[in-house]
Write an enzyme that holds these catalytic residues in place. Sequence first.
Site, mmCIF file in Angstrom:
data_model
loop_
_atom_site.group_PDB
_atom_site.id
_atom_site.type_symbol
_atom_site.label_atom_id
_atom_site.label_comp_id
_atom_site.label_asym_id
_atom_site.label_seq_id
_atom_site.Cartn_x
_atom_site.Cartn_y
_atom_site.Cartn_z
ATOM 1 N N PHE A 11 0.805 -1.221 0.000
ATOM 2 C CA PHE A 11 0.000 0.000 0.000
ATOM 3 C C PHE A 11 0.848 1.286 0.000
ATOM 4 C CE2 PHE A 11 -2.182 2.727 3.433
ATOM 5 C CZ PHE A 11 -2.741 3.598 2.514
ATOM 6 N N LEU A 35 6.256 -10.218 -2.553
ATOM 7 C CA LEU A 35 4.888 -10.482 -3.024
ATOM 8 C C LEU A 35 4.181 -11.470 -2.110
ATOM 9 C CD1 LEU A 35 5.456 -10.494 -6.893
ATOM 10 C CD2 LEU A 35 4.595 -8.640 -5.458
ATOM 11 N N PHE A 84 10.075 -0.174 3.418
ATOM 12 C CA PHE A 84 8.649 -0.303 3.742
ATOM 13 C C PHE A 84 8.274 -1.760 4.016
ATOM 14 C CE2 PHE A 84 8.546 3.535 1.048
ATOM 15 C CZ PHE A 84 7.728 4.364 1.794
ATOM 16 N N THR A 128 6.156 2.905 12.850
ATOM 17 C CA THR A 128 4.761 3.195 13.155
ATOM 18 C C THR A 128 4.591 3.801 14.550
ATOM 19 O OG1 THR A 128 2.686 2.063 13.671
ATOM 20 C CG2 THR A 128 4.638 0.730 13.776
ATOM 21 N N ASP A 129 3.497 4.534 14.738
ATOM 22 C CA ASP A 129 3.183 5.067 16.076
ATOM 23 C C ASP A 129 2.864 3.944 17.070
ATOM 24 O OD1 ASP A 129 0.722 4.339 14.989
ATOM 25 O OD2 ASP A 129 -0.280 6.244 15.406
ATOM 26 N N GLU A 130 2.558 2.748 16.540
ATOM 27 C CA GLU A 130 2.141 1.667 17.446
ATOM 28 C C GLU A 130 3.268 1.211 18.379
ATOM 29 O OE1 GLU A 130 -0.462 -1.314 15.886
ATOM 30 O OE2 GLU A 130 -1.046 -0.049 14.202
ATOM 31 N N TYR A 153 2.782 -7.419 16.371
ATOM 32 C CA TYR A 153 3.186 -6.538 15.249
ATOM 33 C C TYR A 153 4.035 -5.372 15.760
ATOM 34 C CZ TYR A 153 2.751 -2.556 12.041
ATOM 35 O OH TYR A 153 3.015 -1.449 11.262
ATOM 36 N N LYS A 157 8.008 -4.261 15.166
ATOM 37 C CA LYS A 157 8.434 -2.967 14.601
ATOM 38 C C LYS A 157 9.371 -2.246 15.583
ATOM 39 C CE LYS A 157 7.281 -1.291 11.191
ATOM 40 N NZ LYS A 157 7.803 -1.406 9.803
ATOM 41 N N ASN A 183 -2.501 5.192 8.150
ATOM 42 C CA ASN A 183 -2.622 5.693 6.777
ATOM 43 C C ASN A 183 -3.910 5.198 6.134
ATOM 44 O OD1 ASN A 183 0.562 6.100 5.206
ATOM 45 N ND2 ASN A 183 0.229 5.975 7.402
ATOM 46 N N LYS A 192 -7.779 -3.771 5.963
ATOM 47 C CA LYS A 192 -7.637 -2.615 6.853
ATOM 48 C C LYS A 192 -8.950 -1.833 6.898
ATOM 49 C CE LYS A 192 -3.294 -3.603 7.527
ATOM 50 N NZ LYS A 192 -2.095 -3.081 6.931
ATOM 51 N N ASN A 252 -12.990 5.150 15.750
ATOM 52 C CA ASN A 252 -13.298 4.248 14.624
ATOM 53 C C ASN A 252 -14.751 4.365 14.186
ATOM 54 O OD1 ASN A 252 -10.693 3.337 14.580
ATOM 55 N ND2 ASN A 252 -11.119 1.429 15.697
ATOM 56 N N ASP A 275 -13.980 -7.282 20.936
ATOM 57 C CA ASP A 275 -12.805 -6.446 20.760
ATOM 58 C C ASP A 275 -11.554 -7.283 20.509
ATOM 59 O OD1 ASP A 275 -11.477 -4.098 20.502
ATOM 60 O OD2 ASP A 275 -11.779 -3.418 22.568
#
Length: 339
Positions: A11, A35, A84, A128-130, A153, A157, A183, A192, A252, A275
């Site tokens: 993406f 891929l 990326f 990422t902000d995560e 995840y 990161k 994003n 997503k 959300n 959740d």
Amino acid sequence: MRLLVTGACGFIGANFLYYLFETDPDVYVVNLDKLTYAGNPLSVKPLEDEYGGSRYFFEHGDIKDPEVVGRIIEEHRIEAVVNFAAESHVDRSINDPSPFVVTNVQGTQNLLECARRAGLEQFVHVSTDEVYGTLGPEGKFTEQTPLAPNSPYSASKASADLFCRAYFETYGFPVAITRCSNNYGPYQFPEKLIPLMFFKAENNEPLPVYGDGRNVRDWIYVRDHCRGVDLTLRKGKPGRIYNFGGDAEKQNIEVVRTMLSLLGKPESLITYVKDRPGHDLRYAMDFSYAQMELGFEPEYTFERGLKETIDWYRNNRDWLENVQSGQYLEFMKQWYGER
Ligand code: NAD
């Protein structure tokens, strides 16, 4: 500039390539992508058609493979790397964390090592902000916020970010890290939130919203993020971290309601589901350092970006259907199989 960009059939990477070819008439890019299910060669086909073999080259391979990465850097006389490539979906990481360690941690370390050995002078690692964990109702993440990842995840990161830091501190290797909020925009894989909700709503299917839908994300239109990465590549300082955000905090449920209204669909399609475990409550980015150092500003309001995104998905149903049906895997075999 001669660049190795990894994961650019995904993406953000694909959007970044369009941004580069639009804004830099001399850019030369090798796109290294494994891929996986998230990589779609259709997303970059116009670039392949226009610049393939002269200023754009695709390499089907793994960022974890030292021979592939070393060969590309040497053969193409690469000057800088933008990374990326990643396993990027939180839910998948909850289901099975191991590919996240292999690609996001080992893969990044291999890229750093190959780039360091080749003496490259710029490396941008896209994070990422995560990695910062979660916020309460007040405050924002700054580059000084301690790392506190909550999902497999974000843990992978954060680990990659720490390897970047170590390469700078130990070897003086010039790596800068970008950390960005959520994003949205063209070419996003429909697992997503925004493309998923578009696809469900268009088919009049229930829209699954986690918990009570009150989790807050800071949304950034993908082109604004791409500009931030490009500014980091050209003006970023070695060893620095740059936060990017869109100044658009939304629950959300607000995002889903706005989409339904733009699509002319009823709110009765919303269905609340159990959740996600460890679901972070709120993310918000303080990007004043990137504003000051790089001159970064998000140009898209959430309303404008969302409208453009919905228009894009409406006008590119073939892309979405190819992804949904897996036909892009067939395309991949035909397109790259014999090369
Ligand atoms: P994506 O899942 O859409 O794309 C990832 C790409 O990487 C795919 O093309 C995939 O084939 C490729 N890839 C995966 N493993 C690989 C490997 N081992 N070797 C080579 N290629 C591999 O992801 P995205 O949403 O475009 O995210 C790109 C980067 O930006 C990721 O590092 C992600 O952590 C980061 N990021 C994403 C967001 C977001 O909102 N999507 C926000 C902040 C940061």
